[in-house]
Design an enzyme around this catalytic site. Structure first.
Site, PDB file in Angstrom:
ATOM      1  N   ASP A 105     -12.942  15.243  -2.432  1.00  4.44           N
ATOM      2  CA  ASP A 105     -13.013  16.904  -2.863  1.00  4.44           C
ATOM      3  C   ASP A 105     -14.184  16.843  -3.923  1.00  4.44           C
ATOM      4  O   ASP A 105     -15.226  15.949  -3.675  1.00  4.44           O
ATOM      5  CB  ASP A 105     -11.812  17.018  -3.868  1.00  4.44           C
ATOM      6  CG  ASP A 105     -11.433  18.544  -3.912  1.00  4.44           C
ATOM      7  OD1 ASP A 105     -12.107  19.318  -4.223  1.00  4.44           O
ATOM      8  OD2 ASP A 105     -10.143  18.783  -3.736  1.00  4.44           O
ATOM      9  N   LYS A 143      -6.941   8.294  -0.451  1.00  2.00           N
ATOM     10  CA  LYS A 143      -8.278   8.995   0.147  1.00  2.00           C
ATOM     11  C   LYS A 143      -8.873  10.167  -0.400  1.00  2.00           C
ATOM     12  O   LYS A 143      -8.960  11.149   0.565  1.00  2.00           O
ATOM     13  CB  LYS A 143      -7.662   9.105   1.881  1.00  2.00           C
ATOM     14  CG  LYS A 143      -7.477   7.653   2.381  1.00  2.00           C
ATOM     15  CD  LYS A 143      -7.596   7.842   4.065  1.00  2.00           C
ATOM     16  CE  LYS A 143      -7.310   6.592   4.813  1.00  2.00           C
ATOM     17  NZ  LYS A 143      -6.046   6.036   4.497  1.00  2.00           N
ATOM     18  N   LYS A 190       0.836  -1.091   0.100  1.00  2.00           N
ATOM     19  CA  LYS A 190       0.053   0.217  -0.039  1.00  2.00           C
ATOM     20  C   LYS A 190       1.077   1.195  -0.022  1.00  2.00           C
ATOM     21  O   LYS A 190       1.698   1.378   0.825  1.00  2.00           O
ATOM     22  CB  LYS A 190      -1.047  -0.051   1.322  1.00  2.00           C
ATOM     23  CG  LYS A 190      -1.849   1.180   1.190  1.00  2.00           C
ATOM     24  CD  LYS A 190      -2.947   1.061   2.177  1.00  2.00           C
ATOM     25  CE  LYS A 190      -2.480   1.543   3.635  1.00  2.00           C
ATOM     26  NZ  LYS A 190      -2.293   2.863   3.691  1.00  2.00           N
ATOM     27  N   ARG A 235       2.522  -0.854  10.704  1.00  2.00           N
ATOM     28  CA  ARG A 235       3.573  -1.012  11.873  1.00  2.00           C
ATOM     29  C   ARG A 235       4.113  -2.322  12.301  1.00  2.00           C
ATOM     30  O   ARG A 235       5.365  -2.701  12.601  1.00  2.00           O
ATOM     31  CB  ARG A 235       3.349  -0.148  12.850  1.00  2.00           C
ATOM     32  CG  ARG A 235       3.371   1.401  12.539  1.00  2.00           C
ATOM     33  CD  ARG A 235       2.783   2.560  13.189  1.00  2.00           C
ATOM     34  NE  ARG A 235       1.085   2.504  12.866  1.00  2.00           N
ATOM     35  CZ  ARG A 235       0.346   3.119  13.742  1.00  2.00           C
ATOM     36  NH1 ARG A 235       1.012   4.251  14.492  1.00  2.00           N
ATOM     37  NH2 ARG A 235      -0.918   2.980  13.533  1.00  2.00           N
ATOM     38  N   ASP A 265      -3.232   4.442  -1.747  1.00  2.00           N
ATOM     39  CA  ASP A 265      -4.265   4.795  -0.418  1.00  2.00           C
ATOM     40  C   ASP A 265      -4.368   6.401  -0.531  1.00  2.00           C
ATOM     41  O   ASP A 265      -3.642   6.761   0.486  1.00  2.00           O
ATOM     42  CB  ASP A 265      -3.949   4.161   0.769  1.00  2.00           C
ATOM     43  CG  ASP A 265      -5.058   4.281   1.966  1.00  2.00           C
ATOM     44  OD1 ASP A 265      -6.042   4.848   1.302  1.00  2.00           O
ATOM     45  OD2 ASP A 265      -4.590   4.074   2.847  1.00  2.00           O
ATOM     46  N   THR A 299     -10.224   3.969  11.122  1.00  2.00           N
ATOM     47  CA  THR A 299     -10.020   3.029  12.210  1.00  2.00           C
ATOM     48  C   THR A 299      -9.435   3.756  13.419  1.00  2.00           C
ATOM     49  O   THR A 299      -9.282   3.353  14.548  1.00  2.00           O
ATOM     50  CB  THR A 299      -9.205   1.985  11.832  1.00  2.00           C
ATOM     51  OG1 THR A 299      -7.837   2.168  11.253  1.00  2.00           O
ATOM     52  CG2 THR A 299      -9.980   0.916  10.776  1.00  2.00           C
TER      53      THR A 299
HETATM   54  O1  C5P Z   1       0.691   0.853  10.881  1.00  2.00           O
HETATM   55  P1  C5P Z   1      -1.038   0.448  10.928  1.00  2.00           P
HETATM   56  O2  C5P Z   1      -1.230  -0.933  10.812  1.00  2.00           O
HETATM   57  O3  C5P Z   1      -1.873   0.788  11.958  1.00  2.00           O
HETATM   58  O4  C5P Z   1      -1.350   1.034   9.568  1.00  2.00           O
HETATM   59  C1  C5P Z   1      -2.608   1.047   8.986  1.00  2.00           C
HETATM   60  C2  C5P Z   1      -2.773   1.669   7.699  1.00  2.00           C
HETATM   61  O5  C5P Z   1      -4.010   1.737   7.188  1.00  2.00           O
HETATM   62  C3  C5P Z   1      -2.166   3.095   7.456  1.00  2.00           C
HETATM   63  O6  C5P Z   1      -1.540   3.203   6.454  1.00  2.00           O
HETATM   64  C4  C5P Z   1      -3.433   3.807   7.497  1.00  2.00           C
HETATM   65  O7  C5P Z   1      -3.367   5.060   6.659  1.00  2.00           O
HETATM   66  C5  C5P Z   1      -4.541   2.702   6.815  1.00  2.00           C
HETATM   67  N1  C5P Z   1      -5.684   3.050   7.158  1.00  2.00           N
HETATM   68  C6  C5P Z   1      -6.532   2.961   8.136  1.00  2.00           C
HETATM   69  N2  C5P Z   1      -7.747   3.199   8.606  1.00  2.00           N
HETATM   70  C7  C5P Z   1      -8.486   3.509   7.412  1.00  2.00           C
HETATM   71  C8  C5P Z   1      -7.940   3.612   6.206  1.00  2.00           C
HETATM   72  C9  C5P Z   1      -6.603   3.356   6.079  1.00  2.00           C
HETATM   73  O8  C5P Z   1      -5.608   2.795   9.212  1.00  2.00           O
HETATM   74  N3  C5P Z   1      -9.791   3.586   7.697  1.00  2.00           N
END
Ligand code: C5P
Length: 253
Positions: free
Chosen positions: A85, A82, A53, A230, A80, A139
């Site tokens: 606009d 997002k 991603k 992460r 991604d 999330t």
């Molecule tokens: O590091 P982590 O596992 O928390 O990363 C989650 C990824 O998912 C991040 O790149 C974040 O931008 C993305 N994301 C999210 N919640 C959303 C959409 C995308 O955490 N609703």
């Protein structure tokens, strides 16, 4: 541009052995500040992961050209961005993004039905366009964060409302937390492409995420794809961390 995978019951691809099947459903979030770091990570995960991603941090720093070396290594890219606009601007951005070879592209469902339809129409007729994924509620948002933006509903109700609205606009792909995936699977049926961040294997740091689940649980609830950042990218050995997640996923498949 690579061909779209065939949809299965969960909207993801099918594969012969369980680890390969899991690999096709794990997306590693390359939330890193530059292309060199991103490609180093991709190379460390060579043979272990096949979906990456590219999010805002990397895209803004490295530009659209960062996608091609990942695609050239035979991987799938989820872009991604997002988008959020006015409909005309999002339609143009979706058209531009489609030229980059990404297999998935995000836009915010809260941009409204006209914006979602404009993006969908912009990709109509293209060969192998990216799957449009409408982000429902981030999330990282809990009820308190949502209320602060003027939304009185609890996250699960807001997610459901946005998903219904998205489906009416012709969108079949959604991003939501593990806590809403079962509801969205029931809404979309097997055609829904449900992409789920907020995944934390046992023992991983939660960080800023609020609505989380383990990899196996998210799959059992109906996820098509899991997004993990992460817990893999900041692990001392990213390939080992990814392999452990794939094992847990494959056991649940
Ligand atoms: O590091 P982590 O596992 O928390 O990363 C989650 C990824 O998912 C991040 O790149 C974040 O931008 C993305 N994301 C999210 N919640 C959303 C959409 C995308 O955490 N609703």
């Amino acid at each position: 541009m690579p061909a779209q995978p065939p949809a299965t019951q969960t909207g993801a691809t099918s594969a012969a052995d369980p680890i390969s099947a899991a690999r096709q459903r794990l997306i590693v979030a390359l939330d890193v500040p530059d292309a060199a770091t991103a490609l180093h990570l991709v190379d460390r995960l060579e043979g272990t992961c096949s979906w990456f991603k590219v999010g805002l941090e990397l895209y803004v720093a490295a530009g659209p050209s960062v996608l091609q070396p990942i695609i050239d290594r035979g991987h799938n890219v989820f872009l991604d961005l997002k988008l959020h606009d006015i409909p005309n601007t999002v339609a143009g951005a979706a058209r531009s993004a489609a030229q980059l070879g990404a297999r998935m592209l995000t836009l915010h469902a809260s941009g409204g039905p006209a914006m979602l339809s404009a993006a969908k129409d912009a990709l109509a007729g293209l060969t192998n366009p990216p799957e449009l994924l409408a982000v429902t509620v981030l999330t990282s948002m809990d009820a308190g964060q949502l209320h602060a933006t003027g939304v009185g509903r609890i996250p699960s109700s807001q997610v459901e409302l946005l998903a219904k609205m998205g489906m009416e606009a012709g969108i079949r792909g959604f991003v939501c937390s593990p806590q809403e995936v079962a509801t969205l699977r029931a809404l979309t049926g097997p055609e829904g492409v449900l992409v789920i961040p907020g995944i934390r294997p046992a023992g991983a740091a939660i960080g800023d995420q609020k609505r989380i689940a383990g990899p196996a649980e998210a799959l059992r609830l109906g996820a098509s794809y899991l997004v993990v950042g992460r817990p893999i990218t900041q692990a001392p050995n990213p390939a080992e961390a990814a392999a452990a997640i794939l094992k847990e996923m494959s056991d649940a498949l």
